[in-house]
Design an enzyme around this catalytic site. Structure first.
Site, PDB file in Angstrom:
ATOM      1  N   ARG A  16     -18.394 -73.260 -14.825  1.00 53.82           N
ATOM      2  CA  ARG A  16     -19.342 -74.220 -14.310  1.00 53.82           C
ATOM      3  C   ARG A  16     -18.855 -75.817 -14.394  1.00 53.82           C
ATOM      4  O   ARG A  16     -18.262 -75.722 -15.618  1.00 53.82           O
ATOM      5  CB  ARG A  16     -20.707 -73.948 -14.898  1.00 53.82           C
ATOM      6  CG  ARG A  16     -21.603 -73.062 -14.554  1.00 53.82           C
ATOM      7  CD  ARG A  16     -22.909 -72.790 -15.317  1.00 53.82           C
ATOM      8  NE  ARG A  16     -23.384 -71.574 -14.789  1.00 53.82           N
ATOM      9  CZ  ARG A  16     -23.560 -70.432 -15.427  1.00 53.82           C
ATOM     10  NH1 ARG A  16     -22.439 -70.259 -16.302  1.00 53.82           N
ATOM     11  NH2 ARG A  16     -24.272 -69.434 -14.889  1.00 53.82           N
ATOM     12  N   GLU A  72     -12.651 -69.958  -9.949  1.00 50.84           N
ATOM     13  CA  GLU A  72     -13.975 -70.518  -9.000  1.00 50.84           C
ATOM     14  C   GLU A  72     -14.746 -71.809 -10.032  1.00 50.84           C
ATOM     15  O   GLU A  72     -15.125 -71.486 -11.037  1.00 50.84           O
ATOM     16  CB  GLU A  72     -14.926 -69.365  -8.828  1.00 50.84           C
ATOM     17  CG  GLU A  72     -16.132 -69.710  -8.057  1.00 50.84           C
ATOM     18  CD  GLU A  72     -17.014 -68.736  -8.247  1.00 50.84           C
ATOM     19  OE1 GLU A  72     -18.306 -69.022  -7.557  1.00 50.84           O
ATOM     20  OE2 GLU A  72     -16.891 -67.600  -8.391  1.00 50.84           O
ATOM     21  N   ASN A  76     -23.359 -77.460  -9.374  1.00 55.25           N
ATOM     22  CA  ASN A  76     -24.581 -77.582  -9.212  1.00 55.25           C
ATOM     23  C   ASN A  76     -25.037 -78.863  -8.861  1.00 55.25           C
ATOM     24  O   ASN A  76     -24.785 -79.909  -9.659  1.00 55.25           O
ATOM     25  CB  ASN A  76     -25.552 -76.772 -10.396  1.00 55.25           C
ATOM     26  CG  ASN A  76     -25.317 -75.563 -10.596  1.00 55.25           C
ATOM     27  OD1 ASN A  76     -25.798 -74.711  -9.905  1.00 55.25           O
ATOM     28  ND2 ASN A  76     -24.925 -75.031 -11.788  1.00 55.25           N
ATOM     29  N   HIS A 100     -10.666 -69.073 -22.833  1.00 56.07           N
ATOM     30  CA  HIS A 100      -9.758 -70.012 -22.068  1.00 56.07           C
ATOM     31  C   HIS A 100      -9.330 -69.264 -20.792  1.00 56.07           C
ATOM     32  O   HIS A 100      -9.284 -68.115 -20.640  1.00 56.07           O
ATOM     33  CB  HIS A 100      -8.475 -70.327 -22.943  1.00 56.07           C
ATOM     34  CG  HIS A 100      -7.551 -69.462 -23.452  1.00 56.07           C
ATOM     35  ND1 HIS A 100      -7.413 -68.885 -24.616  1.00 56.07           N
ATOM     36  CD2 HIS A 100      -6.706 -68.452 -22.730  1.00 56.07           C
ATOM     37  CE1 HIS A 100      -6.783 -67.887 -24.841  1.00 56.07           C
ATOM     38  NE2 HIS A 100      -6.153 -67.638 -23.754  1.00 56.07           N
ATOM     39  N   HIS A 171      -3.931 -65.353 -17.247  1.00 54.01           N
ATOM     40  CA  HIS A 171      -4.913 -64.880 -17.764  1.00 54.01           C
ATOM     41  C   HIS A 171      -6.162 -65.521 -18.086  1.00 54.01           C
ATOM     42  O   HIS A 171      -6.239 -66.911 -18.191  1.00 54.01           O
ATOM     43  CB  HIS A 171      -4.487 -63.995 -18.819  1.00 54.01           C
ATOM     44  CG  HIS A 171      -4.185 -64.853 -20.145  1.00 54.01           C
ATOM     45  ND1 HIS A 171      -2.983 -65.115 -20.695  1.00 54.01           N
ATOM     46  CD2 HIS A 171      -4.920 -65.379 -21.045  1.00 54.01           C
ATOM     47  CE1 HIS A 171      -3.023 -65.638 -21.636  1.00 54.01           C
ATOM     48  NE2 HIS A 171      -4.341 -66.113 -22.132  1.00 54.01           N
ATOM     49  N   GLU A 235      -7.320 -61.122 -20.942  1.00 50.96           N
ATOM     50  CA  GLU A 235      -7.286 -60.655 -22.471  1.00 50.96           C
ATOM     51  C   GLU A 235      -8.521 -60.772 -23.145  1.00 50.96           C
ATOM     52  O   GLU A 235      -9.260 -61.654 -22.919  1.00 50.96           O
ATOM     53  CB  GLU A 235      -6.277 -62.247 -22.876  1.00 50.96           C
ATOM     54  CG  GLU A 235      -5.950 -62.242 -24.375  1.00 50.96           C
ATOM     55  CD  GLU A 235      -5.597 -63.549 -24.848  1.00 50.96           C
ATOM     56  OE1 GLU A 235      -5.535 -63.595 -26.050  1.00 50.96           O
ATOM     57  OE2 GLU A 235      -5.307 -64.471 -24.083  1.00 50.96           O
ATOM     58  N   HIS A 262     -18.768 -65.817 -15.176  1.00 46.34           N
ATOM     59  CA  HIS A 262     -18.219 -64.393 -14.919  1.00 46.34           C
ATOM     60  C   HIS A 262     -16.886 -64.438 -14.645  1.00 46.34           C
ATOM     61  O   HIS A 262     -15.962 -65.106 -14.244  1.00 46.34           O
ATOM     62  CB  HIS A 262     -19.242 -63.863 -13.795  1.00 46.34           C
ATOM     63  CG  HIS A 262     -18.992 -64.410 -12.503  1.00 46.34           C
ATOM     64  ND1 HIS A 262     -19.941 -65.669 -11.965  1.00 46.34           N
ATOM     65  CD2 HIS A 262     -18.124 -64.492 -11.432  1.00 46.34           C
ATOM     66  CE1 HIS A 262     -19.590 -65.956 -10.913  1.00 46.34           C
ATOM     67  NE2 HIS A 262     -18.411 -65.150 -10.349  1.00 46.34           N
ATOM     68  N   GLU A 308     -18.808 -59.856 -11.651  1.00 47.33           N
ATOM     69  CA  GLU A 308     -19.097 -59.629 -10.201  1.00 47.33           C
ATOM     70  C   GLU A 308     -18.199 -58.608  -9.371  1.00 47.33           C
ATOM     71  O   GLU A 308     -17.035 -58.644  -9.700  1.00 47.33           O
ATOM     72  CB  GLU A 308     -18.813 -61.094  -9.712  1.00 47.33           C
ATOM     73  CG  GLU A 308     -19.408 -61.297  -8.180  1.00 47.33           C
ATOM     74  CD  GLU A 308     -19.287 -62.591  -7.668  1.00 47.33           C
ATOM     75  OE1 GLU A 308     -19.948 -63.020  -6.667  1.00 47.33           O
ATOM     76  OE2 GLU A 308     -18.334 -63.449  -8.305  1.00 47.33           O
TER      77      GLU A 308
END
Length: 321
Positions: A16, A72, A76, A100, A171, A235, A262, A308
């Site tokens: 986010r 991603e 909002n 991270h 990763h 990781e 996620h 997801e």
């Protein structure tokens, strides 16, 4: 209908963000490209998918669901103008969990100098502390972005240039309470393979790198981390003893206050994969048939992180995204 876990891909990690313009600018500066944007004005959020897409990139030109190593960014509406809004980056007590994302680069000294010259902040510079082979940059929301090298850093010390077209989204790190339970879940349920283990008994933690595809080599020709030039690894960080504390738990990023959302795995056949997960007795956050969104499901891992599950649209067309 059967599902083949060898065809699964660790597609993306969701973060986010407060201001998408600033966040997209940062990740594009790291060489990533905005390969897809999904707008949801009715629900007042947008999704930005960034990935390495140069001609030399691992997933160049592929559909976004047929890739690994995507970040991603979820925005909002209105957060960018809310002075009170801020995310938790997963590294502060009592909200530790996600750690991270990591980008591997050609010439780490030059890559870090380029970031610093552009005015971006660091959690840890190369010269800080004992570990002189890694750095942690900070994105605009304070998420940690680890920088590692897929070349031996002693050979790159005097190289002043870096090519972002060679970079990899290597990763995503999450902390786990019980490494045995988490490893069993990601191997047996999600179909991942352990690519590398780094044991650090002196510091009382171990790192487990998992992913899809071929087995990783034991050594690198550059005498570096043998999976440093890989894309799309997970990781797992295990701190010794947490598994014995009944009250101990990590923050999954979706309970308040929020940040990381996620990880996502794309599969060969969404219905068949979800049926297999059901047979395996997974815990669900959202079954495929729940709610209005019928093209995604969410599985919970042993630490309550959300995973997801989506269809790889290059293998079977399902959604129009």
């Amino acid at each position: 209908m059967a599902t083949d876990t060898s065809k699964y891909k660790f597609n993306h990690s969701m973060l986010r963000v407060k201001d998408p313009k600033e966040s997209v600018k940062f990740y594009e500066f790291l060489g990533m490209k905005l390969i897809r944007k999904l707008e949801h004005p009715d629900a007042k959020f947008d999704l930005y998918f960034l990935a390495y897409d140069s001609p030399s990139a691992v997933s160049h030109g592929k559909h976004w669901t047929d890739r690994e190593g995507i970040i991603e960014l979820t925005h909002n509406y209105g957060t960018e103008s809310d002075p009170e809004y801020k995310i938790v980056n997963g590294n502060t007590e009592p909200y530790r969990g996600f750690g991270h994302v990591c980008v591997s680069v050609d010439n780490i000294q030059a890559a870090c100098a380029r970031l610093e010259e552009a005015g971006y902040r660091f959690q840890k510079k190369l010269t800080d502390g004992r570990m002189r082979h890694i750095a942690f940059a900070l994105d605009p929301d304070g998420y940690w972005v680890e920088i590692i090298s897929f070349n031996h850093i002693e050979t790159t010390a005097d190289i002043k240039e870096t090519s972002v077209e060679t970079y990899r989204m290597n990763h995503t790190m999450i902390r786990v309470k019980d490494h045995e339970k988490s490893l069993a879940f990601y191997k047996d349920i999600m179909g991942m393979k352990v690519k590398r283990v780094s044991e650090n008994p002196g510091a009382k933690f171990n790192l487990y790198f998992l992913g899809y595809g071929a087995e990783a080599p034991d050594t690198s020709p550059n005498d570096t981390n043998p999976v440093a030039d890989s894309e799309g690894l997970l990781e797992l960080t295990w701190n010794y003893g947490t598994e014995n504390d009944a009250d101990f738990k990590y923050h999954n990023g979706n309970d308040q206050p929020q940040g990381f959302g996620h990880i996502c795995v794309s599969v060969d056949d969404l219905e068949a994969a979800c049926a297999r997960f059901e047979e395996k007795g997974v815990s669900w956050k959202k079954r495929l048939t729940d709610g209005r969104m019928k093209d995604i499901a969410f599985v919970l891992d042993p630490d309550n992180y959300w995973i997801e599950i989506i269809q790889n649209e290059s293998l079977k067309q399902r959604a129009s995204w």
